[in-house]
Scaffold this motif. Structure first.
Motif, short mmCIF file in Angstrom:
data_model
loop_
_atom_site.label_atom_id
_atom_site.label_comp_id
_atom_site.label_asym_id
_atom_site.label_seq_id
_atom_site.Cartn_x
_atom_site.Cartn_y
_atom_site.Cartn_z
N THR A 166 0.88 -1.23 0.04
CA THR A 166 0.08 0.11 0.02
C THR A 166 0.95 1.20 0.10
O THR A 166 0.67 2.24 -0.68
N PHE A 167 1.91 1.18 0.76
CA PHE A 167 2.82 2.41 0.61
C PHE A 167 3.59 2.28 -0.64
O PHE A 167 3.97 3.55 -0.85
N LEU A 168 3.89 1.23 -1.03
CA LEU A 168 4.76 1.28 -2.35
C LEU A 168 4.20 0.16 -3.47
O LEU A 168 4.34 -0.94 -3.48
N PRO A 169 3.24 1.02 -4.08
CA PRO A 169 2.39 -0.02 -4.99
C PRO A 169 3.23 -0.35 -6.16
O PRO A 169 2.89 -1.35 -6.89
N HIS A 170 4.40 0.00 -6.35
CA HIS A 170 5.56 -0.53 -7.51
C HIS A 170 6.46 -1.22 -6.85
O HIS A 170 7.54 -1.50 -7.53
N LEU A 171 6.33 -1.85 -5.59
CA LEU A 171 7.32 -2.56 -4.93
C LEU A 171 7.45 -3.97 -5.72
O LEU A 171 6.88 -4.69 -6.17
N LYS A 172 8.92 -4.09 -6.26
CA LYS A 172 9.32 -4.97 -7.25
C LYS A 172 10.43 -5.79 -6.41
O LYS A 172 10.49 -7.01 -6.69
N ASN A 173 11.15 -5.23 -5.82
CA ASN A 173 12.41 -5.82 -5.32
C ASN A 173 12.47 -5.78 -3.77
O ASN A 173 12.63 -4.60 -3.44
N LEU A 174 12.43 -6.78 -2.74
CA LEU A 174 12.54 -6.72 -1.49
C LEU A 174 13.65 -7.38 -0.85
O LEU A 174 13.80 -8.21 -1.00
N GLY A 175 14.19 -6.36 -0.08
CA GLY A 175 15.63 -6.80 0.70
C GLY A 175 14.85 -7.41 1.92
O GLY A 175 14.21 -6.88 2.88
N VAL A 176 15.43 -8.51 2.53
CA VAL A 176 15.16 -9.31 3.64
C VAL A 176 16.40 -9.70 4.39
O VAL A 176 17.33 -10.33 3.97
N ILE A 177 16.55 -8.73 5.49
CA ILE A 177 17.77 -9.20 6.59
C ILE A 177 17.43 -9.52 7.85
O ILE A 177 16.72 -9.08 8.54
N TYR A 178 18.44 -10.47 8.31
CA TYR A 178 17.87 -11.13 9.61
C TYR A 178 19.24 -11.93 10.00
O TYR A 178 20.48 -11.91 9.08
N THR A 179 19.33 -12.23 11.21
CA THR A 179 20.51 -13.01 11.94
C THR A 179 20.37 -14.27 11.62
O THR A 179 19.59 -14.79 12.19
N SER A 180 21.36 -14.99 11.18
CA SER A 180 21.32 -16.24 10.75
C SER A 180 21.33 -17.35 11.81
O SER A 180 20.69 -18.37 11.86
N SER A 181 21.80 -16.81 13.27
CA SER A 181 21.73 -17.62 14.28
C SER A 181 20.59 -17.40 15.08
O SER A 181 20.41 -18.25 16.17
N ASP A 182 19.65 -16.60 14.91
CA ASP A 182 18.35 -16.40 15.42
C ASP A 182 17.54 -17.16 14.66
O ASP A 182 16.89 -16.93 13.76
N ASP A 183 16.95 -18.43 15.45
CA ASP A 183 16.27 -19.23 14.73
C ASP A 183 14.66 -18.57 14.50
O ASP A 183 14.34 -18.82 13.25
#
Length: 335
Positions: A166-183
């Motif tokens: 809704t904020f970004l109607p033309h959203l095409k590429n989403l970065g997802v960042i997280y800590t690999s050791s946090d299950d």
């Protein structure tokens, strides 16, 4: 002889009074000890210091108080903060085990897992475990089955994705960042990636092993306009270092959508957020029910059913993003 008899009676009377006094003193001492022993002990282990986890901790005491258990009056609280150190978690969990706490509470999954692995014969309650089944804290949500139950902080990811679109109607590429050791963070990140792909969005995952990696990884993520937006799951490591992430994303004019209100306050654009204090209150009430006789194995895992839409107005202005009209009435604004 008469005087001697009177003296003997007085002596015997005095001895009798002393004996009664000693008896009653012993009774009162025993009762006093029993009363002191009857005051329950709740041990709280917090994974790290962070506003979201601090809010949960505050809520736990509120929840206990609402059920008649007041800190310093009729309940004893032991508290430890592991400062994000895994070895501290093990040491502190053992400390609570040795103290024979009536109920031990773990704030965030790492703390809860450490307690559950250490304390197997007394109740353990988790506060803010995103994936308690996958983390092997409970067998099922309705029937935990062991000495552990608690309240999950699962975010409404479908609503979160719709809000981002809704904020970004033309959203095409989403970065997802997280800590690999946090299950918990890893599982939630992968769930969002699956939802985004189904919605036709290209997903680019990035992982860190500690907060020391965040600066370099976040800069790499937003370089050369690779992503239109960034999603951050419920990740304690990143939550504790949000300014680092926001410095990188703001420089590239990329909005960040976390899952926690405190992370929005620290620079995220918006979130379908779980109220952390409410989560703590719900946890405190569970602890109180256990102190009153309920068994964790019979207590279903609790959930916060509806998230609050939280928006950072300053970030909207800074990034030049227009506020969707549909959110004007229902949103809570920070900054």
């Amino acid at each position: 002889m008469g005087v001697s008899k009177q003296m003997n009676k007085k002596i015997l009377g005095t001895i009798g009074i002393l004996a009664l006094f000693t008896l009653f003193a012993g009774v009162y001492e025993t009762v006093d000890k029993q009363q002191k022993k009857a005051i329950p002990t709740v041990a709280v282990l917090q994974f790290m210091k962070h506003p979201a986890l601090d809010a949960i901790n505050k809520g736990i005491y509120e929840g206990l108080a609402s059920e008649g258990f007041h800190k310093g009056k009729n309940i004893k609280i032991l508290f430890e903060n592991a400062q994000g150190d895994q070895s501290n978690l093990k040491t502190m969990a053992s400390k609570f085990d040795n103290a024979q706490a009536d109920v031990s509470v773990g704030i965030a999954t790492p703390a809860a897992v450490s307690l559950a692995n250490t304390i197997t014969d007394r109740p353990v309650v988790f506060a803010a475990s995103t994936t308690p089944i996958q983390s092997k804290l409970v067998k099922s949500y309705q029937h935990p089955g062991g000495n552990v139950t608690g309240v999950s902080d699962q975010a409404p990811l479908k609503s979160q994705l719709k809000m981002m679109q809704t904020f970004l109607p033309h959203l095409k590429n989403l970065g997802v960042i997280y800590t690999s050791s946090d299950d918990s963070a890893s599982i939630q990140a992968k769930q969002m990636m699956t939802l985004a792909k189904k919605a036709g969005i290209q997903v680019k995952p990035y992982t860190i092993s500690s907060s020391n990696d965040l600066n370099q990884t976040s800069k790499q993520m937003v370089a050369n306009h690779q992503v239109d937006a960034v999603f951050v799951p419920t990740d304690n490591t990143i939550a504790g270092a949000m300014p680092t992430l926001i410095d990188s994303t703001n420089a590239a004019n990329v909005p960040v959508f976390p899952t926690v209100d405190t992370m929005v306050k620290d620079g995220g654009l918006a979130a379908e957020s779980i109220n952390q204090e409410e989560l703590g209150i719900k946890t405190g009430k569970q602890v109180a029910q256990i102190l009153k006789g309920k068994k964790p194995k019979d207590m279903p895992v609790g959930f916060i059913k509806k998230g609050d839409l939280v928006i950072n107005r300053a970030q909207l202005d800074k990034l030049g993003i227009k506020m969707p009209n549909k959110y004007n009435q229902q949103a809570k604004f920070v900054k």
